[in-house]
Design a protein around this motif. Sequence first.
Motif, PDB file in Angstrom:
ATOM      1  N   ALA A 119       0.835  -1.216   0.000  1.00 58.76           N
ATOM      2  CA  ALA A 119       0.000   0.000   0.000  1.00 58.76           C
ATOM      3  C   ALA A 119       0.870   1.267   0.000  1.00 58.76           C
ATOM      4  O   ALA A 119       0.592   2.217  -0.729  1.00 58.76           O
ATOM      5  N   ARG A 120       1.946   1.264   0.802  1.00 57.94           N
ATOM      6  CA  ARG A 120       2.757   2.500   0.869  1.00 57.94           C
ATOM      7  C   ARG A 120       3.445   2.763  -0.467  1.00 57.94           C
ATOM      8  O   ARG A 120       3.594   3.910  -0.885  1.00 57.94           O
ATOM      9  N   LEU A 121       3.853   1.691  -1.149  1.00 60.93           N
ATOM     10  CA  LEU A 121       4.490   1.880  -2.455  1.00 60.93           C
ATOM     11  C   LEU A 121       3.503   2.496  -3.453  1.00 60.93           C
ATOM     12  O   LEU A 121       3.858   3.406  -4.209  1.00 60.93           O
ATOM     13  N   THR A 122       2.266   2.025  -3.439  1.00 60.33           N
ATOM     14  CA  THR A 122       1.299   2.567  -4.407  1.00 60.33           C
ATOM     15  C   THR A 122       0.988   4.030  -4.112  1.00 60.33           C
ATOM     16  O   THR A 122       0.601   4.765  -5.025  1.00 60.33           O
ATOM     17  N   LYS A 123       1.172   4.439  -2.874  1.00 55.75           N
ATOM     18  CA  LYS A 123       0.917   5.864  -2.556  1.00 55.75           C
ATOM     19  C   LYS A 123       1.944   6.784  -3.222  1.00 55.75           C
ATOM     20  O   LYS A 123       1.776   7.997  -3.253  1.00 55.75           O
ATOM     21  N   LEU A 124       3.028   6.213  -3.734  1.00 48.06           N
ATOM     22  CA  LEU A 124       4.006   7.010  -4.482  1.00 48.06           C
ATOM     23  C   LEU A 124       3.532   7.244  -5.924  1.00 48.06           C
ATOM     24  O   LEU A 124       4.225   7.862  -6.723  1.00 48.06           O
ATOM     25  N   GLY A 125       2.376   6.679  -6.268  1.00 50.72           N
ATOM     26  CA  GLY A 125       1.839   6.895  -7.606  1.00 50.72           C
ATOM     27  C   GLY A 125       2.237   5.829  -8.609  1.00 50.72           C
ATOM     28  O   GLY A 125       2.154   6.040  -9.822  1.00 50.72           O
ATOM     29  N   VAL A 126       2.683   4.676  -8.104  1.00 49.70           N
ATOM     30  CA  VAL A 126       3.077   3.576  -9.006  1.00 49.70           C
ATOM     31  C   VAL A 126       2.211   2.344  -8.737  1.00 49.70           C
ATOM     32  O   VAL A 126       1.581   2.229  -7.694  1.00 49.70           O
ATOM     33  N   ASP A 127       2.215   1.420  -9.704  1.00 52.33           N
ATOM     34  CA  ASP A 127       1.606   0.108  -9.506  1.00 52.33           C
ATOM     35  C   ASP A 127       2.580  -0.768  -8.717  1.00 52.33           C
ATOM     36  O   ASP A 127       3.792  -0.503  -8.694  1.00 52.33           O
ATOM     37  N   VAL A 128       2.043  -1.811  -8.102  1.00 51.00           N
ATOM     38  CA  VAL A 128       2.919  -2.873  -7.610  1.00 51.00           C
ATOM     39  C   VAL A 128       2.458  -4.182  -8.233  1.00 51.00           C
ATOM     40  O   VAL A 128       1.309  -4.319  -8.665  1.00 51.00           O
ATOM     41  N   ALA A 129       3.382  -5.151  -8.276  1.00 49.97           N
ATOM     42  CA  ALA A 129       3.064  -6.477  -8.794  1.00 49.97           C
ATOM     43  C   ALA A 129       3.849  -7.501  -7.993  1.00 49.97           C
ATOM     44  O   ALA A 129       4.993  -7.239  -7.602  1.00 49.97           O
TER      45      ALA A 129
END
Length: 339
Positions: free
Chosen positions: A248-258
């Motif tokens: 969740a914190r990574l996606t808050k940077l405006g990127v997708d995660v996989a």
Amino acid sequence: MLRRIPIKRALMTAAIVAGIVVGQAPAASASVPLKAITHKYVGSAVAAQYLANEPDYRAVLTREFDNVTPENEMKWGTVEAVRGQYDWSGADAIVRYAQATHKTVRGHTLVWHSQLPDWVAALPADELRRVLRDHITTEVKRYKGKIRAWDVVNEIFNEDGTRRDTVFRQKLGDGFVADVFRWAHAADPAATLYINDYNIEGINPKSDAVYDLVKTLRRQGVPIGGVGVQAHLSIQYGFPGQYRENLARLTKLGVDVAVTEADVRIPTPADAAKLDTQASYFDQLWDGCQAVRRCVEFTTWGFTDRHSWVPDVFPGEGAACLFDENLQPKPAYLRINPW
Ligand code: G3I
């Protein structure tokens, strides 16, 4: 688990209504394929040789997944082991298969210190920079429009969050990371460009370093669009802490995660208790991705214990995949997909 079932039921109903569900699975297999129980991409690493020579392998791959990642076929050591002599045969075959079966492709991987030909590592800095740019441009352009996401840089951090001291860092400095994303973006602006690494599933010094780098690159306008969390787990070491929070914190940077390379290895021989623990790990990996809106893909590193990198690299461990050697679904598969 309780919260998940209604969502899956609704999706399954929708899948049946849409006519997606196929009734050709072997008897022991779930009747609804993995790819039909979620709106996210569900993938597997694939090897061109098995795709060509093993019809049962190909059938299960085709049935269950809607993304493929070439396990080795797009790495530098495969496509240009000898300078100027390209071998695209495996990569081309996988991309052709994906197109014929309506699957997306995750390209893997453009810049990695491993499986790097010796001739590349030996180049002086200015030539390395030119050759690296050519390598990225040539490969990305070759498959332009056919690759949904690229693992642009792979495994550039140490466990303590410092940068891995690769030949690229030694000769080009840390700035090579921003450069390679820009070159890849110029070659195929539509592909989502990822940084990919292992042991960054939970919150720890390594995932903190990835987080900080992505934040910096985004601020600088570098075209990075995603973080790949490999998820090579072992039942011996516990499930990574704060996995869902990390995604969740990574996606808050405006990127997708996989989740890009999931497998859960077991000290062999496997038994019912170990397979149950493995099922719980896979289930947590799956559920965490389902719970985070911008976790867009769940890909496993191979799908059958018949073919897995694990026993070669970790002697005494194995049985890391969702299907057994006979391509029958294991408890982990059935935990994720009870349908
Ligand atoms: O193709 C040659 C074959 O001609 C030769 O006879 C044989 C002899 O050992 O080697 C074959 O190449 C091997 C290749 O896999 C294909 O089977 C290499 O030695 C072997 O090193 C290579 O291993 C791959 C590994 O990456 C190497 O870096 C694994 O298959 C692959 O699963 C693994 O994948 C990595 C991801 O790319 C990045 N994240 C971790 C993951 C697991 O290590």
